[in-house]
Structure formats: structure tokens, C-alpha cells
Scaffold this motif. Structure first.
Motif, PDB file in Angstrom:
ATOM      1  N   THR A 199       0.949  -1.166   0.096  1.00 18.01           N
ATOM      2  CA  THR A 199       0.101   0.116  -0.062  1.00 18.01           C
ATOM      3  C   THR A 199       0.925   1.403   0.105  1.00 18.01           C
ATOM      4  OG1 THR A 199      -0.151  -0.048   2.562  1.00 18.01           O
ATOM      5  CG2 THR A 199      -1.859  -0.950   1.222  1.00 18.01           C
ATOM      6  N   THR A 200       0.376   2.364  -0.467  1.00 19.45           N
ATOM      7  CA  THR A 200       1.111   3.651  -0.584  1.00 19.45           C
ATOM      8  C   THR A 200       0.951   4.193   1.074  1.00 19.45           C
ATOM      9  OG1 THR A 200      -0.695   4.870  -1.360  1.00 19.45           O
ATOM     10  CG2 THR A 200       0.689   4.191  -2.822  1.00 19.45           C
ATOM     11  N   SER A 201       0.390   3.861   1.787  1.00 19.40           N
ATOM     12  CA  SER A 201       0.521   4.203   3.038  1.00 19.40           C
ATOM     13  C   SER A 201      -0.515   3.534   4.036  1.00 19.40           C
ATOM     14  CB  SER A 201      -0.036   5.626   3.341  1.00 19.40           C
ATOM     15  OG  SER A 201      -0.956   5.996   4.215  1.00 19.40           O
ATOM     16  N   ALA A 202       0.483   3.007   5.203  1.00 20.64           N
ATOM     17  CA  ALA A 202      -0.317   2.271   6.148  1.00 20.64           C
ATOM     18  C   ALA A 202       0.067   2.735   7.303  1.00 20.64           C
ATOM     19  CB  ALA A 202       0.404   0.668   6.161  1.00 20.64           C
ATOM     20  N   ASP A 203      -1.468   3.054   8.147  1.00 18.02           N
ATOM     21  CA  ASP A 203      -1.525   3.908   9.332  1.00 18.02           C
ATOM     22  C   ASP A 203      -0.678   3.338  10.585  1.00 18.02           C
ATOM     23  OD1 ASP A 203      -2.446   5.809   8.365  1.00 18.02           O
ATOM     24  OD2 ASP A 203      -4.490   5.362   8.777  1.00 18.02           O
ATOM     25  N   LYS A 204      -0.434   1.696  10.655  1.00 19.46           N
ATOM     26  CA  LYS A 204       0.117   1.319  11.801  1.00 19.46           C
ATOM     27  C   LYS A 204       0.491  -0.033  11.421  1.00 19.46           C
ATOM     28  CE  LYS A 204      -2.684   0.059  15.276  1.00 19.46           C
ATOM     29  NZ  LYS A 204      -2.888  -1.419  15.236  1.00 19.46           N
ATOM     30  N   LEU A 205       1.673  -0.426  12.237  1.00 20.33           N
ATOM     31  CA  LEU A 205       2.180  -1.600  12.025  1.00 20.33           C
ATOM     32  C   LEU A 205       1.064  -2.637  12.745  1.00 20.33           C
ATOM     33  CD1 LEU A 205       5.810  -1.053  13.059  1.00 20.33           C
ATOM     34  CD2 LEU A 205       4.892  -1.252  10.771  1.00 20.33           C
ATOM     35  N   PRO A 206       0.992  -3.914  12.271  1.00 23.56           N
ATOM     36  CA  PRO A 206       0.135  -4.862  12.955  1.00 23.56           C
ATOM     37  C   PRO A 206       0.881  -5.348  14.265  1.00 23.56           C
ATOM     38  CG  PRO A 206       1.222  -5.808  10.839  1.00 23.56           C
ATOM     39  CD  PRO A 206       1.543  -4.410  10.953  1.00 23.56           C
ATOM     40  N   ASN A 207       0.209  -5.545  15.303  1.00 15.56           N
ATOM     41  CA  ASN A 207       0.593  -6.104  16.518  1.00 15.56           C
ATOM     42  C   ASN A 207       0.568  -7.616  16.293  1.00 15.56           C
ATOM     43  OD1 ASN A 207      -1.904  -6.817  17.516  1.00 15.56           O
ATOM     44  ND2 ASN A 207      -1.941  -4.886  18.605  1.00 15.56           N
ATOM     45  N   GLU A 208       1.068  -8.137  17.398  1.00 16.41           N
ATOM     46  CA  GLU A 208       1.268  -9.685  17.591  1.00 16.41           C
ATOM     47  C   GLU A 208      -0.075 -10.469  17.322  1.00 16.41           C
ATOM     48  OE1 GLU A 208       2.369  -9.478  21.450  1.00 16.41           O
ATOM     49  OE2 GLU A 208       4.419  -9.074  20.860  1.00 16.41           O
ATOM     50  N   LEU A 209      -1.241  -9.869  18.202  1.00 15.78           N
ATOM     51  CA  LEU A 209      -2.343 -10.588  18.058  1.00 15.78           C
ATOM     52  C   LEU A 209      -3.243 -10.179  16.877  1.00 15.78           C
ATOM     53  CD1 LEU A 209      -3.728 -10.314  21.631  1.00 15.78           C
ATOM     54  CD2 LEU A 209      -2.727 -12.239  20.466  1.00 15.78           C
ATOM     55  N   GLU A 210      -3.044  -9.103  16.237  1.00 15.67           N
ATOM     56  CA  GLU A 210      -3.942  -8.982  14.969  1.00 15.67           C
ATOM     57  C   GLU A 210      -3.046  -9.865  13.901  1.00 15.67           C
ATOM     58  OE1 GLU A 210      -4.642  -4.278  15.713  1.00 15.67           O
ATOM     59  OE2 GLU A 210      -3.172  -4.811  14.692  1.00 15.67           O
ATOM     60  N   GLY A 211      -1.834  -9.919  14.013  1.00 15.84           N
ATOM     61  CA  GLY A 211      -1.259 -10.709  12.981  1.00 15.84           C
ATOM     62  C   GLY A 211      -1.463 -12.134  12.996  1.00 15.84           C
ATOM     63  N   MET A 212      -1.631 -12.703  14.241  1.00 16.51           N
ATOM     64  CA  MET A 212      -2.119 -13.907  14.549  1.00 16.51           C
ATOM     65  C   MET A 212      -3.414 -14.077  14.056  1.00 16.51           C
ATOM     66  SD  MET A 212      -0.608 -16.072  16.517  1.00 16.51           S
ATOM     67  CE  MET A 212      -1.050 -17.825  16.586  1.00 16.51           C
TER      68      MET A 212
END
Lengths: 339, 286
Positions: free
Chosen positions: B184-197
Motif C-alpha cells: 500500500t502507499t500508506s499504512a497507518d500502523k504496524l500490525p501487532n502480535e495478536l492482529e497478525g495472529m
């Protein structure tokens, strides 16, 4: 005179500028890849590098970076390192890369980065650039499919206090500063050029499963947890040692105060006797007496940092344990399906 | 006629004809960034590729840097000093990465490419030429790798032919970070552990559903059975260790308890910390 004038102009210039607080660090995907590659190539050795970019209002854009060679404790090499940095900046400028230092990055093991050195480096950077940021990457966590990237800065109140180097209990109470207030984490935003976005969309594999899924669903977290706990207990020992220093200080302080009281009482009685005899009273203070020498209060900085570390380890344990729960229930569900 | 007078047309092909290359996503990102930042009048950017040759002969392209150059119809110039300075700087950081070739943006090879390639052949034997089509000429971003094959008559070099070699574009490193934030040209935040999971679990679930659907379809006769797919599914199912329910329960519960203990420990540590802080700074009345 002219010098004083110039300084006052500078002071005026710096005070008039209203610094809007730093809200977001916007990193290019390129920088993330570069940092990760550098940190991973040299892990477990810790490495650092310089971040280049632009300071745009409340957003700090990090558009490029370059790695530093691993430092050796040698003066000649150190001068070499400075040359390297200048050379690299010059070269990058030639290909139109933003030529503006905005901070540095460093790798860490299990998030054990809260050290006095980090603070000192930060203060050094802060002297030259008003707004700088430190990006921390933990390569050990990427094996669990986590992108452990953090942008940190020191809080203003802490920096003020650090300049005075006065970390006594009284000062801290006065500033209302606790260990949580040392570092401020700044949210990270990732941006990519449209060109990159097009390429990545093109190259994204059609495979429904990608590497980070494998990493995330890996069941074994024990080695990671074990090391985390090891570090945690080491930190607890350190904290206990710091506490002991404080206790020792308070004990000797109260002993000294007792001695002072006793001495004062004695001196007063003496003075009373002298008064009765019509002599001049002796002064009620005696700076030459060793019991009036103030005892140095130990600095709280170390224990603050250790506390920060411990809190960090606790957070990591919580995070990984949370992940493990999900995995275990997933495993259970899979087997239940089987039956 | 003496044999020596024969003029022989010969191809000097690279020693290993089954050469292949692998590209690190960083290289692609860097090339695109350089292209975006190229000088106004420049048509394309070129630069040096760094990396290493893996034991199996694959060329691993791991890093790169752009080199300023000038190109007019009858003149090409490359800033060789810049190239050498940059090389020295890069080697200071990672001496293991050496020159493996050069890159250029654009589709395919142009006439001037042969000259640049000639220069790089003097830096390293048998360099790789990587082209990245930043113009999306055919509607796709073509990335290709070439090696040069020299065609000569006797001792006289005649032409250099660029031969395409296979290029591995699977980007494990990029997958580790996640395409979600790289494409994406812009991602607002990095995914954290649980979201990635959560994302991973959803993908797993979708896969299992797909397999179910396929098996059901085969059983119902809607889809022609494919033996190899069936074998894969059987292999996957048997990959799960056969455990009796009680053994599994014990395993899961033990593990759960371990994790709970860890959570308990970390919570108690936190409590201890806040207590210690209060005692140390707040209540010092002597």
C-alpha cells in the motif's frame, strides 16, 4: 560583545519557533527493509545506522538510511567511521537522497535497549537536530512473525532532568517524573511510492500461505520465553542491588542526623555553661566536623532504566503468552475436528 | 589451407550455463526509489548490484546502489569515482557483499547497455544485468536478469548477446514483513502480535474450508478427482500427530498452565514495580 549578540539572536530565534510535538514517524518500506537486512545479517551482534529524511511539521519522514560499520574501540577507526559517515552522506546526496539526519536505528536482543548509552547518544543527536528519533528493531522476534519495530524518543521533561544529571528522589517528585516517562513511543506509519506499490502488487505471490503465517503458527516458543525470563531475573537482581544502595543511603542518612542532633545538644549544653560563666557562646554549626558533610544521594537513573527493562520483558512475556494461547486453542480445535 | 587460418565463429558462453539469480526485495525497493529520485533529464537510472554467489551457483543479489551516469546518443559516461567510493563504503559495512553485476531501469537491453556491461565485466567476471521495467511498458512490471554471451570471430569480439537467465522473485523477506504494509502507499500502523495472529488464523481457516469444499465436491461428483491433490490432502492429515484425546488434553493443559504461570509472574512483577516506585520516590519522610 558580538558573540553575546549572536547568541542572544540565536536564543531568540529558537524560543520564537513554536515546536509542534512529534506525532507520527512515517517510514518508507525501503527503510524498513534496509534496517531489517542490516540487523539480521549481523545478528546477534548489535548494529546501528543513520536515518535520513525530512521533518515536516508533526510528522517525521524517514525516507532513507545507511548502516554504520561495526565499531571498534580504536581512535583511528573512530575517525575512519566519521569519514565513512560524511562520505556516505555525500554520495547519497549526489543521487538525490534526502540529506538530512533525523535519527538513528539500532538492533536489540529481546528489547534490552534501555541503557545509559542510548540516552547519551540521544542527547548527542538532540544537540544537533531538534527533532530526532531512534528506531529499534528486534531481529529475534521476527521468527514469530512479528515485526518488532519501534520508534522512540526521550520525553522533554526527562531530557531537561538529564542535562542537570540530578536524579535525586526530591527532584523526581518535584518534576513528577516516573520511570514510564523516560521514553516516549511514537506511532509508526509506513509509506511507499506508487511505483513500489505497483511492483509489490504484481509480485505478491498467489500462494494463500506466506512465510509469516508459518512463523506465526510455530508452536514452540519455549526458548524465547526462557531467555526472556533469564533476562528478567537478571534485571530483578540488578533492581534489588539498586534498592539496597538506596536503603544503605537512608540508613547512613538517619545515622548522620542522629549524630548531628547529639552534637547539637552537647554544644547547646556547653554554650549554656559558657553563658553562665560569662563567656562567648560557640557557634552552633561546625562545617569542619565530618558528621556535617552531606552524604551523596545515589542516582535513581539506573533503577529507572532497570525498571523500564523489566516492564518491557513483562510486556513481551504477556504478548507471547497471548499468542501461545491462541495457538493452543487452535491446536485443540484442529484435533477436535479430527475426531 | 592451414587450420590456423580458419576463422572460427565462436560463442564464449559463461562457464555455467544454468546460472540463475535470486533477488532480495530491498534491491527492488532501492531501484524504484532511485528511479523516483532520478535527475530531471535522466531517462533511466543504472547502478551496481552487490551480493554473493551461493554454493549452488545461484547469484544472490542482496544490495545495490545507483551510480550517476550520462547518456546521449553518441556518448555514455559513468561516474566511476562515485562507483568506487560507494563500493568501498559498502564493503566497510559488509565485506562479504561483492559486486555481482549491475542494474538498469527500462524494458530489455539497449545499445548503451553493452558498454556498461563491458565496464562491469572488468570489475567482476561474468556480471549479471538486471532490468526493472519501471515504465510498466507492457502493463506489467517486468524484472529480468541477463548474462552476456560474447560472439567473436577468432580473437575479434563481434557482438555481445544478452541471454536471459531465470530469476527467483519469491520474496521471503518481504513475506516476513507482510505484503499488507509493503504494497500500500500508506499504512497507518504496524500490525501487532495478536492482529497478525488473527490474520494468519483466518487464512488457515479459509484454507481448511477450501479443502473441505474440494473434498465434498469430489465426493458429490461435481469435480473430477485428482489423485495428486488427494495424496497431498492425505499427507497433510497424517502430518498431525496421532494422539489419544486424553494425551492431547494433557499436553494442551500443561502448556496452558505454563503460559498462565508466566502471565502470573509478569503481572506480579509489574505490581512489584509500581509498589517499589511508590516506596522509593513518594514516601521519603525522615
Amino acid at each position: 560583545m558580538a558573540n553575546a549578540m549572536a547568541r542572544s539572536f540565536l536564543q531568540v530565534a529558537s524560543t520564537e519557533e513554536v515546536a509542534s510535538p512529534l506525532r507520527v514517524v512515517q517510514i518508507e518500506g525501503l527503510v524498513i527493509l534496509k534496517i531489517i537486512k542490516h540487523c539480521k545479517d549481523f545478528a546477534p551482534a548489535l548494529v546501528t545506522g543513520q536515518l535520513l529524511g525530512l521533518d515536516v511539521g508533526s510528522v517525521l519522514e524517514v525516507t532513507n538510511c545507511f548502516p554504520f560499520p561495526i565499531r571498534e574501540e580504536d581512535e583511528e577507526v573512530e575517525a575512519d567511521g566519521a569519514n565513512y559517515q560524511l562520505e556516505m552522506m555525500r554520495c547519497l546526496r549526489e543521487v538525490n537522497v534526502d540529506n538530512n539526519t533525523v535519527g538513528w536505528y539500532q538492533s536489540t536482543i529481546l528489547g534490552s535497549f534501555q541503557t545509559v548509552e542510548l540516552i547519551e547518544t540521544f542527547m548527542n543527536y538532540q544537540e544537533n537536530i531538534r527533532r530526532c528519533v531512534c528506531i529499534i528493531y528486534d531481529p529475534s522476534r521476527s521468527h514469530q512473525g512479528v515485526l518488532a519495530l519501534k520508534a522512540l524518543k526521550l520525553s522533554d521533561s526527562f531530557m531537561e532532568l538529564f542535562r542537570t544529571q540530578n536524579f535525586t528522589g526530591e527532584k523526581l517528585r518535584e518534576k513528577n517524573l516516573s520511570w514510564v516517562d523516560i521514553f516516549e513511543e511514537i506511532p509508526i506509519k509506513v509509506s511507499n511510492s506508487a511505483l513500489i506499490s505497483a511492483f509489490m502488487t504484481e509480485l505478491e505471490s498467489d500462494m494463500p500461505v506466506i512465510q509469516c503465517d508459518y512463523d506465526r503458527l510455530q508452536l514452540s516458543t519455549n526458548p524465547y520465553m526462557e531467555r526472556n525470563l533469564e533476562f528478567l531475573s537478571e534485571c530483578m537482581d540488578e533492581l534489588a542491588a539498586e534498592q539496597q544502595k538506596l536503603q544503605f543511603y537512608y540508613r547512613s542518612l538517619s545515622r548522620q542526623q542522629g549524630q548531628q542532633q547529639a552534637w547539637l545538644q552537647k554544644r547547646r549544653q556547653e554554650n549554656m555553661a559558657r553563658k553562665a560563666a560569662g563567656e562567648e557562646p560557640l557557634p552552633e554549626e561546625d562545617p569542619s566536623n565530618p558528621i556535617f558533610k552531606p552524604i551523596q544521594e545515589p542516582s535513581r537513573l539506573e533503577s529507572f532504566l532497570v525498571t523500564n527493562q523489566i516492564a518491557n520483558y513483562c510486556n513481551q512475556i504477556n504478548g507471547v503468552a497471548g499468542q501461545s494461547f491462541s495457538r493452543l486453542y487452535l491446536l485443540k480445535a484442529l484435533h477436535a475436528h479430527d475426531k | 589451407m592451414a587450420a590456423s587460418e580458419h576463422t572460427v565463429l565462436q560463442f564464449t558462453a559463461p562457464s555455467s550455463t544454468n546460472l540463475s539469480a535470486k533477488v532480495h526485495p530491498l534491491v527492488l525497493f532501492n531501484i524504484c526509489d532511485c528511479y523516483v529520485r532520478r535527475p530531471d533529464q535522466a531517462e533511466r537510472v543504472i547502478g551496481t548490484l552487490l551480493g554473493s554467489v551461493l554454493p549452488d551457483g545461484t547469484v544472490d543479489i542482496r544490495n545495490c546502489y545507483a551510480v550517476p551516469h550520462n547518456e546521449s546518443p553518441d556518448l555514455v559516461a559513468l561516474d566511476i569515482d562515485y562507483h568506487h567510493n560507494m563500493l568501498v563504503s559498502h564493503q566497510k559495512v559488509n565485506p562479504k557483499e561483492v559486486i555481482v553485476g549491475w542494474f538498469s531501469t527500462g524494458l530489455g537491453v539497449t545499445g548503451a547497455s553493452a558498454l556498461f556491461h563491458d565496464f562491469y565485466s572488468r570489475e567482476v567476471p561474468n556480471p549479471i544485468h538486471l532490468t526493472v521495467d519501471t515504465g510498466f511498458t507492457n502493463g506489467v512490471g517486468t524484472i529480468k536478469a541477463y548474462v552476456s554471451v560474447n560472439l567473436s570471430i577468432g580473437d575479434r569480439p563481434l557482438v555481445a548477446q544478452f541471454q536471459e537467465i531465470p530469476l527467483d522473485q519469491r520474496m521471503v523477506e518481504a513475506e516476513r514483513i507482510g505484503f499488507d504494509i509493503l504494497k500500500t502507499t500508506s499504512a497507518d500502523k504496524l500490525p501487532n502480535e495478536l492482529e497478525g495472529m488473527e490474520v494468519s488464523m483466518e487464512r488457515l481457516l479459509a484454507l481448511i474450508d477450501d479443502v473441505y469444499k474440494y473434498v465434498d465436491d469430489v465426493v458429490e461428483g461435481r469435480v473430477a478427482p485428482d489423485n495428486s491433490i488427494g495424496r497431498f490432502i492425505a499427507d497433510t492429515v497424517t502430518a498431525l500427530p496421532k494422539l489419544s484425546p486424553s494425551a492431547l488434553d494433557k499436553l494442551v493443559n500443561d502448556n496452558l498452565q505454563d503460559q498462565l504461570l508466566l502471565l502470573y509472574l509478569s503481572s506480579i512483577t509489574r505490581t512489584q514495580l509500581s509498589l517499589a516506585e511508590k516506596l522509593n520516590t513518594a514516601a521519603q519522610v525522615l
